[in-house]
Design a protein around this motif. Structure first.
Motif, PDB file in Angstrom:
ATOM      1  N   GLN A 124       0.858  -0.967  -0.024  1.00  0.00           N
ATOM      2  CA  GLN A 124       0.167   0.106   0.136  1.00  0.00           C
ATOM      3  C   GLN A 124       0.721   1.332   0.254  1.00  0.00           C
ATOM      4  O   GLN A 124       0.785   1.949  -1.026  1.00  0.00           O
ATOM      5  CB  GLN A 124      -0.759   0.097   1.447  1.00  0.00           C
ATOM      6  N   THR A 125       1.817   1.305   0.890  1.00  0.00           N
ATOM      7  CA  THR A 125       2.373   2.810   0.786  1.00  0.00           C
ATOM      8  C   THR A 125       3.683   2.450  -0.290  1.00  0.00           C
ATOM      9  O   THR A 125       3.906   4.007  -1.098  1.00  0.00           O
ATOM     10  CB  THR A 125       4.023   2.201   2.450  1.00  0.00           C
ATOM     11  N   VAL A 126       4.110   1.070  -0.947  1.00  0.00           N
ATOM     12  CA  VAL A 126       4.858   1.995  -1.952  1.00  0.00           C
ATOM     13  C   VAL A 126       3.848   2.095  -3.711  1.00  0.00           C
ATOM     14  O   VAL A 126       3.751   2.766  -4.219  1.00  0.00           O
ATOM     15  CB  VAL A 126       4.943   0.465  -2.874  1.00  0.00           C
ATOM     16  N   ILE A 127       2.922   1.899  -3.406  1.00  0.00           N
ATOM     17  CA  ILE A 127       1.784   2.115  -4.714  1.00  0.00           C
ATOM     18  C   ILE A 127       1.519   3.873  -3.872  1.00  0.00           C
ATOM     19  O   ILE A 127       1.336   4.695  -5.213  1.00  0.00           O
ATOM     20  CB  ILE A 127       0.342   1.502  -3.986  1.00  0.00           C
ATOM     21  N   ILE A 128       1.609   3.944  -2.792  1.00  0.00           N
ATOM     22  CA  ILE A 128       0.973   5.671  -2.271  1.00  0.00           C
ATOM     23  C   ILE A 128       2.255   6.136  -2.627  1.00  0.00           C
ATOM     24  O   ILE A 128       1.950   7.614  -3.264  1.00  0.00           O
ATOM     25  CB  ILE A 128       0.576   6.102  -0.864  1.00  0.00           C
ATOM     26  N   ARG A 129       3.264   5.921  -2.429  1.00  0.00           N
ATOM     27  CA  ARG A 129       4.244   7.114  -2.990  1.00  0.00           C
ATOM     28  C   ARG A 129       4.548   7.169  -4.698  1.00  0.00           C
ATOM     29  O   ARG A 129       4.992   8.355  -4.606  1.00  0.00           O
ATOM     30  CB  ARG A 129       5.916   5.647  -2.449  1.00  0.00           C
ATOM     31  N   GLN A 130       4.141   6.192  -5.193  1.00  0.00           N
ATOM     32  CA  GLN A 130       4.027   6.382  -6.718  1.00  0.00           C
ATOM     33  C   GLN A 130       3.139   7.102  -7.338  1.00  0.00           C
ATOM     34  O   GLN A 130       3.595   7.999  -8.513  1.00  0.00           O
ATOM     35  CB  GLN A 130       4.089   4.423  -7.028  1.00  0.00           C
ATOM     36  N   GLU A 131       1.543   7.219  -6.776  1.00  0.00           N
ATOM     37  CA  GLU A 131       0.790   8.262  -6.735  1.00  0.00           C
ATOM     38  C   GLU A 131       0.878   9.570  -6.342  1.00  0.00           C
ATOM     39  O   GLU A 131       0.148  10.412  -6.200  1.00  0.00           O
ATOM     40  CB  GLU A 131      -0.426   7.397  -6.845  1.00  0.00           C
ATOM     41  N   GLY A 132       1.702   9.275  -5.620  1.00  0.00           N
ATOM     42  CA  GLY A 132       1.485  10.833  -4.477  1.00  0.00           C
ATOM     43  C   GLY A 132       0.113  10.431  -4.030  1.00  0.00           C
ATOM     44  O   GLY A 132      -0.256  10.182  -3.532  1.00  0.00           O
ATOM     45  N   ASP A 134      -1.868  13.099  -3.583  1.00  0.00           N
ATOM     46  CA  ASP A 134      -3.200  13.161  -3.615  1.00  0.00           C
ATOM     47  C   ASP A 134      -4.265  11.825  -4.334  1.00  0.00           C
ATOM     48  O   ASP A 134      -4.955  12.250  -4.560  1.00  0.00           O
ATOM     49  CB  ASP A 134      -3.469  14.080  -4.319  1.00  0.00           C
ATOM     50  N   SER A 135      -3.203  10.450  -3.885  1.00  0.00           N
ATOM     51  CA  SER A 135      -3.888   9.792  -4.709  1.00  0.00           C
ATOM     52  C   SER A 135      -5.408   9.122  -3.847  1.00  0.00           C
ATOM     53  O   SER A 135      -5.479   9.017  -2.684  1.00  0.00           O
ATOM     54  CB  SER A 135      -3.367   9.104  -4.827  1.00  0.00           C
ATOM     55  N   PRO A 136      -5.956   8.861  -5.618  1.00  0.00           N
ATOM     56  CA  PRO A 136      -7.390   8.208  -3.999  1.00  0.00           C
ATOM     57  C   PRO A 136      -6.793   7.468  -3.705  1.00  0.00           C
ATOM     58  O   PRO A 136      -7.929   6.410  -2.345  1.00  0.00           O
ATOM     59  CB  PRO A 136      -7.966   7.713  -5.802  1.00  0.00           C
ATOM     60  N   LEU A 137      -5.699   6.409  -3.599  1.00  0.00           N
ATOM     61  CA  LEU A 137      -6.315   5.404  -2.534  1.00  0.00           C
ATOM     62  C   LEU A 137      -5.533   6.182  -1.034  1.00  0.00           C
ATOM     63  O   LEU A 137      -5.843   6.076  -0.026  1.00  0.00           O
ATOM     64  CB  LEU A 137      -4.461   3.911  -2.685  1.00  0.00           C
ATOM     65  N   HIS A 138      -4.224   6.844  -1.205  1.00  0.00           N
ATOM     66  CA  HIS A 138      -4.549   8.000   0.266  1.00  0.00           C
ATOM     67  C   HIS A 138      -5.354   8.529   0.192  1.00  0.00           C
ATOM     68  O   HIS A 138      -5.423   8.940   1.976  1.00  0.00           O
ATOM     69  CB  HIS A 138      -3.304   8.938  -0.543  1.00  0.00           C
ATOM     70  N   ARG A 139      -6.106   8.749  -0.448  1.00  0.00           N
ATOM     71  CA  ARG A 139      -7.528   9.535   0.164  1.00  0.00           C
ATOM     72  C   ARG A 139      -8.034   8.620   1.376  1.00  0.00           C
ATOM     73  O   ARG A 139      -9.248   8.936   2.118  1.00  0.00           O
ATOM     74  CB  ARG A 139      -7.895  10.110  -0.383  1.00  0.00           C
ATOM     75  N   ALA A 140      -7.692   7.598   0.150  1.00  0.00           N
ATOM     76  CA  ALA A 140      -9.095   6.633   1.488  1.00  0.00           C
ATOM     77  C   ALA A 140      -8.843   6.008   2.530  1.00  0.00           C
ATOM     78  O   ALA A 140      -9.655   5.674   3.366  1.00  0.00           O
ATOM     79  CB  ALA A 140      -9.511   5.625  -0.013  1.00  0.00           C
ATOM     80  N   VAL A 141      -7.678   5.384   2.785  1.00  0.00           N
ATOM     81  CA  VAL A 141      -7.105   4.838   3.724  1.00  0.00           C
ATOM     82  C   VAL A 141      -6.061   5.677   5.114  1.00  0.00           C
ATOM     83  O   VAL A 141      -6.634   5.879   6.353  1.00  0.00           O
ATOM     84  CB  VAL A 141      -5.818   4.192   2.719  1.00  0.00           C
ATOM     85  N   GLY A 142      -6.159   7.126   4.425  1.00  0.00           N
ATOM     86  CA  GLY A 142      -6.081   8.344   5.283  1.00  0.00           C
ATOM     87  C   GLY A 142      -4.739   7.256   5.767  1.00  0.00           C
ATOM     88  O   GLY A 142      -4.310   6.957   5.779  1.00  0.00           O
ATOM     89  N   ASP A 144      -4.709   5.288   7.877  1.00  0.00           N
ATOM     90  CA  ASP A 144      -4.986   3.601   8.000  1.00  0.00           C
ATOM     91  C   ASP A 144      -4.958   2.664   9.721  1.00  0.00           C
ATOM     92  O   ASP A 144      -4.055   2.008  10.100  1.00  0.00           O
ATOM     93  CB  ASP A 144      -3.655   3.194   7.308  1.00  0.00           C
ATOM     94  N   LEU A 145      -5.829   3.348  10.860  1.00  0.00           N
ATOM     95  CA  LEU A 145      -6.172   2.657  11.750  1.00  0.00           C
ATOM     96  C   LEU A 145      -6.352   1.665  11.863  1.00  0.00           C
ATOM     97  O   LEU A 145      -5.284   1.069  12.458  1.00  0.00           O
ATOM     98  CB  LEU A 145      -7.686   3.605  12.785  1.00  0.00           C
TER      99      LEU A 145
END
Length: 204
Positions: A124-132, A134-142, A144-145
């Motif tokens: 998940q972290t690798v993908i977020i770093r790849q997409e930035g 403001d990526s939809p995944l980062h906004r979704a997981v926040g 990640d509690l």
């Protein structure tokens, strides 16, 4: 590259993992309910827990890649790391089943679940770093509690089995309770992903 091949390969591996797990179940020697409980009772319970674990990973993996357009080489390797950890689940499940919840197999089972949880966070972290950021995944997981709580419960389970009542079963059952709590926590649908999916699909 697009995510299609990664998702198809992951689906195939997870299907094989579930198939291997069910093949490890022992057929009762007799034909009564007592024979079923005596021969396969523990195996069925551990299989059910592991099946739900693998199913949760398939579900969250499927949801996550609906928010990802492309994957890099790093994401491919991180995904392989996750699949490697999950591919060990049939082995650790069978060991716990055959030992009837002895300490060492339960500890190894917990470490297996912990490694899979960490591998998923890494992916998940690798993908977020790849997409930035403001990526939809980062906004979704926040923050990640749920992911962090899963790791915490896994660690608590392993430590409980190792340190509490070494000569008895108290620590082992606390550990198994921690693992079951993770399942309960993740079985509840993750509305963060659904909201992000709806937001992404709305403009289209």
């Amino acid at each position: 590259m697009r995510t299609g091949r990664l998702e198809a390969f992951s689906d195939g591996v997870l299907a094989i993992i579930i198939t291997i797990m069910v093949l490890e179940l022992k057929v009762p020697e007799g034909h009564s309910y007592f024979d079923l409980i005596h021969t396969s009772g523990v195996g069925l319970l551990v299989y059910l827990l592991s099946f739900v674990f693998v199913g949760i990973y398939w579900n969250t993996h499927h949801q996550m890649f609906h928010l990802v357009r492309q994957v890099s080489g790093g994401a491919l390797w991180a995904n392989l790391g996750l699949l490697f950890c999950l591919s060990l689940v049939p082995f650790t499940t069978a060991w716990v089943s055959e030992s009837k919840f002895e300490q060492t197999p339960v500890v190894i089972y917990g470490l297996n679940l912990l490694s899979a949880a960490i591998a998923y966070v890494v992916l998940q972290t690798v993908i977020i770093r790849q997409e930035g950021p403001d990526s939809p995944l980062h906004r979704a997981v926040g923050a990640d509690l749920k992911g962090k709580l899963s790791i915490a419960f896994d660690v608590a389970g392993v430590l409980s089995a190792l340190t509490i009542d070494r000569d008895g079963q108290v620590g082992v059952w606390i550990a198994m309770t921690c693992f079951v709590l993770i399942v309960i926590m993740w079985v509840v649908p993750d509305r963060r992903i659904y909201r992000a999916l709806h937001q992404n699909e709305a403009p289209a």
